[in-house]
Design a protein around this motif. Structure first.
Motif, short mmCIF file in Angstrom:
data_model
loop_
_atom_site.label_atom_id
_atom_site.label_comp_id
_atom_site.label_asym_id
_atom_site.label_seq_id
_atom_site.Cartn_x
_atom_site.Cartn_y
_atom_site.Cartn_z
N MET A 1 -36.36 25.72 4.87
CA MET A 1 -36.47 26.80 3.86
C MET A 1 -36.39 26.43 2.74
O MET A 1 -36.88 25.97 1.41
CB MET A 1 -34.85 28.22 4.01
CG MET A 1 -35.06 28.98 3.28
SD MET A 1 -33.51 30.35 3.40
CE MET A 1 -33.72 30.83 2.36
N ILE A 2 -38.01 27.86 2.88
CA ILE A 2 -39.16 27.56 1.89
C ILE A 2 -38.33 28.48 0.87
O ILE A 2 -38.73 29.87 1.07
CB ILE A 2 -40.48 28.04 1.75
CG1 ILE A 2 -40.79 26.85 2.42
CG2 ILE A 2 -41.50 27.90 0.50
CD1 ILE A 2 -40.92 25.55 2.52
N ARG A 3 -38.62 28.37 -0.58
CA ARG A 3 -38.42 29.36 -1.31
C ARG A 3 -38.60 29.15 -2.85
O ARG A 3 -39.37 27.89 -3.35
CB ARG A 3 -36.58 29.50 -1.82
CG ARG A 3 -36.20 30.53 -3.28
CD ARG A 3 -34.57 30.08 -3.05
NE ARG A 3 -33.86 29.12 -3.76
CZ ARG A 3 -33.92 29.01 -4.65
NH1 ARG A 3 -32.93 30.41 -6.03
NH2 ARG A 3 -32.74 27.79 -5.27
N TYR A 4 -39.72 30.21 -3.67
CA TYR A 4 -40.71 30.12 -4.74
C TYR A 4 -39.03 30.99 -5.67
O TYR A 4 -38.89 31.69 -5.91
CB TYR A 4 -41.98 31.50 -4.80
CG TYR A 4 -42.40 30.74 -3.50
CD1 TYR A 4 -43.72 30.83 -3.98
CD2 TYR A 4 -42.50 30.79 -2.82
CE1 TYR A 4 -44.92 30.01 -2.81
CE2 TYR A 4 -43.66 30.78 -1.35
CZ TYR A 4 -44.80 30.53 -1.83
OH TYR A 4 -45.74 29.80 -0.73
N LEU A 5 -40.00 29.62 -6.94
CA LEU A 5 -38.39 30.46 -8.35
C LEU A 5 -39.53 30.94 -9.45
O LEU A 5 -40.61 29.68 -9.49
CB LEU A 5 -37.86 29.59 -8.29
CG LEU A 5 -36.40 28.54 -7.76
CD1 LEU A 5 -35.93 27.59 -7.95
CD2 LEU A 5 -35.72 30.07 -7.20
N ASP A 6 -39.94 31.85 -9.75
CA ASP A 6 -40.74 32.19 -11.39
C ASP A 6 -40.13 31.34 -11.98
O ASP A 6 -39.20 31.64 -12.11
CB ASP A 6 -40.89 33.92 -11.26
CG ASP A 6 -40.84 34.28 -11.98
OD1 ASP A 6 -41.70 33.70 -13.15
OD2 ASP A 6 -41.45 35.80 -11.96
N LEU A 7 -40.26 31.03 -13.18
CA LEU A 7 -39.95 30.03 -13.46
C LEU A 7 -39.66 30.12 -14.74
O LEU A 7 -38.93 30.23 -16.28
CB LEU A 7 -41.41 28.61 -14.56
CG LEU A 7 -41.41 27.78 -13.08
CD1 LEU A 7 -42.46 26.95 -13.66
CD2 LEU A 7 -40.50 27.08 -12.61
N ARG A 8 -40.58 32.14 -14.43
CA ARG A 8 -39.45 32.37 -15.91
C ARG A 8 -37.84 33.15 -15.79
O ARG A 8 -37.59 33.58 -17.12
CB ARG A 8 -40.47 34.51 -16.03
CG ARG A 8 -41.88 33.57 -16.85
CD ARG A 8 -42.62 35.47 -16.07
NE ARG A 8 -42.30 35.66 -14.94
CZ ARG A 8 -42.90 36.74 -14.97
NH1 ARG A 8 -43.33 38.01 -16.13
NH2 ARG A 8 -42.60 37.40 -13.60
N GLU A 9 -38.08 32.56 -14.69
CA GLU A 9 -36.10 33.20 -14.33
C GLU A 9 -35.30 31.80 -14.42
O GLU A 9 -34.52 31.37 -13.59
CB GLU A 9 -35.79 34.01 -13.62
CG GLU A 9 -36.82 35.19 -12.73
CD GLU A 9 -36.83 36.00 -12.40
OE1 GLU A 9 -36.73 35.14 -10.83
OE2 GLU A 9 -37.63 36.93 -11.82
N VAL A 10 -35.63 30.51 -14.68
CA VAL A 10 -35.14 29.32 -14.48
C VAL A 10 -34.81 28.81 -15.98
O VAL A 10 -35.74 28.83 -16.58
CB VAL A 10 -36.25 28.53 -13.60
CG1 VAL A 10 -35.46 27.45 -13.96
CG2 VAL A 10 -37.09 28.86 -12.40
N ASP A 11 -33.71 28.87 -16.18
CA ASP A 11 -33.26 27.77 -17.38
C ASP A 11 -33.77 26.78 -17.50
O ASP A 11 -34.54 25.51 -16.35
CB ASP A 11 -31.33 27.54 -17.57
CG ASP A 11 -31.03 26.92 -16.54
OD1 ASP A 11 -31.01 25.61 -16.90
OD2 ASP A 11 -30.66 26.90 -15.71
N GLY A 12 -34.11 26.66 -18.92
CA GLY A 12 -34.36 24.99 -19.15
C GLY A 12 -34.25 24.09 -18.69
O GLY A 12 -35.06 22.59 -18.49
N GLY A 13 -32.84 23.37 -18.61
CA GLY A 13 -32.80 22.14 -17.96
C GLY A 13 -32.78 22.74 -16.40
O GLY A 13 -32.78 21.17 -16.37
N THR A 14 -32.38 23.20 -15.55
CA THR A 14 -32.97 23.26 -13.84
C THR A 14 -34.29 23.15 -14.21
O THR A 14 -34.97 21.75 -13.34
CB THR A 14 -32.20 24.42 -14.04
OG1 THR A 14 -30.82 25.15 -13.66
CG2 THR A 14 -32.83 24.65 -12.23
N LEU A 15 -35.75 23.80 -15.30
CA LEU A 15 -36.37 23.29 -14.94
C LEU A 15 -37.34 21.98 -15.31
O LEU A 15 -38.01 21.23 -14.46
CB LEU A 15 -37.46 24.44 -15.95
CG LEU A 15 -38.86 24.16 -16.01
CD1 LEU A 15 -39.63 24.38 -14.41
CD2 LEU A 15 -39.74 25.01 -17.13
#
Length: 170
Positions: A1-15
């Motif tokens: 399954m494909i999922r797009y994550l907006d980087l404005r909504e991703v915390d720093g550690g996860t990013l």
């Protein structure tokens, strides 16, 4: 399954975890292109690209980062510098088809900010050129001695005159 994550909504550690995975697993063609242009390590190039971008997304396939893309302002009003880097998994047939089904909506979102999207591509990067053609980008110019290695690159663009920058909308 494909999922797009907006980087404005991703915390720093996860990013940082996603960027580390991408940096360690970039397609050889993306690594070669980075070497030919800026010569920085993959992690540094990814971090700098994300920081410079007004909009950026990571694409996950079964929760594994397979691709990252975005766009940044340029000195040319109405023109955004679009970029994309990925792992070999983004070229797997099922993953590529899933990305293709959704990708045009993200390009339309970028065109809300910039009617013209452009960047430069290493002539050796055939897979990325196929992605660009599929996405509606056009090669408009050959640059015979581009980047720090002086290699053949092409300028690519995608223009949507129907999209006005958000700053001009009421």
């Amino acid at each position: 399954m494909i999922r797009y994550l907006d980087l404005r909504e991703v915390d720093g550690g996860t990013l940082l975890g996603y960027l580390g995975h991408l940096a360690e697993n970039l397609r050889p063609s993306d690594v070669d292109e980075l070497s030919a242009t800026v010569g920085t390590p993959a992690m540094q190039a990814l971090v700098e690209s994300v920081i410079a971008s007004q909009r950026a997304w990571i694409i996950l396939a079964d929760e594994e980062p397979v691709c990252i893309f975005g766009a940044a302002d340029t000195e040319h009003p109405g023109a955004g510098c679009v970029w994309m880097m990925g792992t070999p998994r983004m070229d797997e047939r099922a993953v590529a088809l899933s990305i293709c089904r959704s990708f045009h909506a993200y390009l339309a979102e970028l065109h809300q900010l910039w009617p013209l999207l452009f960047n430069f591509i290493d002539a050796r990067n055939q897979k990325s050129m196929r992605w660009l053609a599929w996405g509606g980008f056009q090669i408009i110019e050959a640059l015979p001695r581009f980047g720090r290695e002086g290699r053949l690159f092409f300028t690519f663009t995608r223009y949507d005159p129907q999209c006005a920058p958000l700053s001009s909308q009421p």
